[in-house]
Design a protein around this motif. Sequence first.
Motif, mmCIF file in Angstrom:
data_model
loop_
_atom_site.group_PDB
_atom_site.id
_atom_site.type_symbol
_atom_site.label_atom_id
_atom_site.label_comp_id
_atom_site.label_asym_id
_atom_site.label_seq_id
_atom_site.Cartn_x
_atom_site.Cartn_y
_atom_site.Cartn_z
ATOM 1 N N ILE A 84 0.855 -1.186 0.000
ATOM 2 C CA ILE A 84 0.000 0.000 0.000
ATOM 3 C C ILE A 84 0.891 1.236 0.000
ATOM 4 O O ILE A 84 1.826 1.336 0.808
ATOM 5 C CB ILE A 84 -0.956 -0.002 1.214
ATOM 6 N N LYS A 85 0.627 2.156 -0.905
ATOM 7 C CA LYS A 85 1.453 3.348 -1.035
ATOM 8 C C LYS A 85 0.815 4.521 -0.292
ATOM 9 O O LYS A 85 -0.399 4.588 -0.127
ATOM 10 C CB LYS A 85 1.625 3.716 -2.507
ATOM 11 N N ARG A 86 1.672 5.442 0.122
ATOM 12 C CA ARG A 86 1.187 6.645 0.806
ATOM 13 C C ARG A 86 0.216 7.408 -0.082
ATOM 14 O O ARG A 86 -0.821 7.888 0.380
ATOM 15 C CB ARG A 86 2.371 7.537 1.189
ATOM 16 N N LYS A 92 -7.421 7.710 -1.688
ATOM 17 C CA LYS A 92 -8.639 6.956 -1.427
ATOM 18 C C LYS A 92 -9.302 7.279 -0.089
ATOM 19 O O LYS A 92 -10.477 7.011 0.081
ATOM 20 C CB LYS A 92 -8.338 5.457 -1.494
ATOM 21 N N VAL A 93 -8.524 7.831 0.847
ATOM 22 C CA VAL A 93 -9.082 8.053 2.189
ATOM 23 C C VAL A 93 -9.069 9.526 2.579
ATOM 24 O O VAL A 93 -10.110 10.111 2.908
ATOM 25 C CB VAL A 93 -8.320 7.221 3.247
ATOM 26 N N VAL A 105 -4.023 10.337 11.381
ATOM 27 C CA VAL A 105 -4.833 9.215 10.903
ATOM 28 C C VAL A 105 -3.972 7.965 10.753
ATOM 29 O O VAL A 105 -4.364 6.864 11.161
ATOM 30 C CB VAL A 105 -5.516 9.570 9.563
ATOM 31 N N PHE A 106 -2.776 8.122 10.197
ATOM 32 C CA PHE A 106 -1.886 6.978 10.003
ATOM 33 C C PHE A 106 -1.482 6.372 11.346
ATOM 34 O O PHE A 106 -1.514 5.147 11.522
ATOM 35 C CB PHE A 106 -0.649 7.418 9.216
ATOM 36 N N TYR A 148 4.116 0.434 2.030
ATOM 37 C CA TYR A 148 4.011 -0.339 3.249
ATOM 38 C C TYR A 148 3.402 -1.723 3.006
ATOM 39 O O TYR A 148 2.634 -1.926 2.070
ATOM 40 C CB TYR A 148 3.146 0.402 4.277
ATOM 41 N N VAL A 149 3.768 -2.657 3.879
ATOM 42 C CA VAL A 149 3.105 -3.953 3.965
ATOM 43 C C VAL A 149 2.809 -4.221 5.431
ATOM 44 O O VAL A 149 3.448 -3.645 6.320
ATOM 45 C CB VAL A 149 3.970 -5.098 3.383
#
Length: 292
Positions: A84-86, A92-93, A105-106, A148-149
């Motif tokens: 998932i990319k920043r 999307k969010v 949020v992160f 990220y994973v």
Amino acid sequence: MVQAGPSRPTRRTALRKEGTGNIRKRRRQDEEESEASSNEEGSVDQHSTLTEKAAQKLTAEELERKIKDVVRLALFTEFRKQPIKREEIVKKVLREHSRAYYEIVFDKAQERLEDIFGMRLAELPKKSFGTGGARKPVNNKEKTLKTYVLKNVLPQEYKETDIINWGKNEQDIMGLLTVILSLIHVNGRVLSNDQLTHYFRRLYLDGNDKFDLEKVLSTFVKQGYLDRQKTSGTDQSQNSEQDPLEYRWGPRAKIEMPENNLIKFIRALFGHDVPPDFDKQIERSSGIELAS
């Protein structure tokens, strides 16, 4: 009797006075219009700034929804074994709230992932080698990709194989991956395609109906467990239809599989027949110094 008009000098003086008055009047009008325009523009700019600030404000309910959305997005991408990319989180969010709310949020999503699922988003490192398979020294401060994973952060007692409910096929696939990563690790962190094929034959995996090795390897590369690069050698066989390849650990493998755990796996394969100089052999082959 007709009276004569004013003399020419007198008319010129009157026109000059009238012209000067008109010029001054026009100047005053221009200054007033300019001031009004400036005030109007300032009002527009101020309104735009206030609107932007208002748009960046989130209620507690909206903030909670975005935290949950990040958690769902992370779980969804991990289920598909995709990073998932920043930018994806922002697009999307968070959208227009990214600058003001990304960090909070992160961080809150990270806490939620760890508390509920025992996982955290770990940032993937960049590849530690260049194009053409040229190796570079591994730096502990590798630059990251803002990608990220999910990483399992449960205590070790909850990572035992009898606790995890693996599907049969998934267990076989992950076992094969662990073997491949181990072979890469003990061969100086790089393994040619010919060497890998040789090991597959010795393990009776070549031609095995259980695995389509080419497809499995491509899947591991796509998922980020393996990095596959063309070699820079020029001594290729003229009959070879494929470019020689080299395999190394991919960024996902570096996150999910600590080297110490892999060394324990290799040691377990020997059982009671562990060589007395096992640690020295691992140090020589992998280039790392084991903790005594």
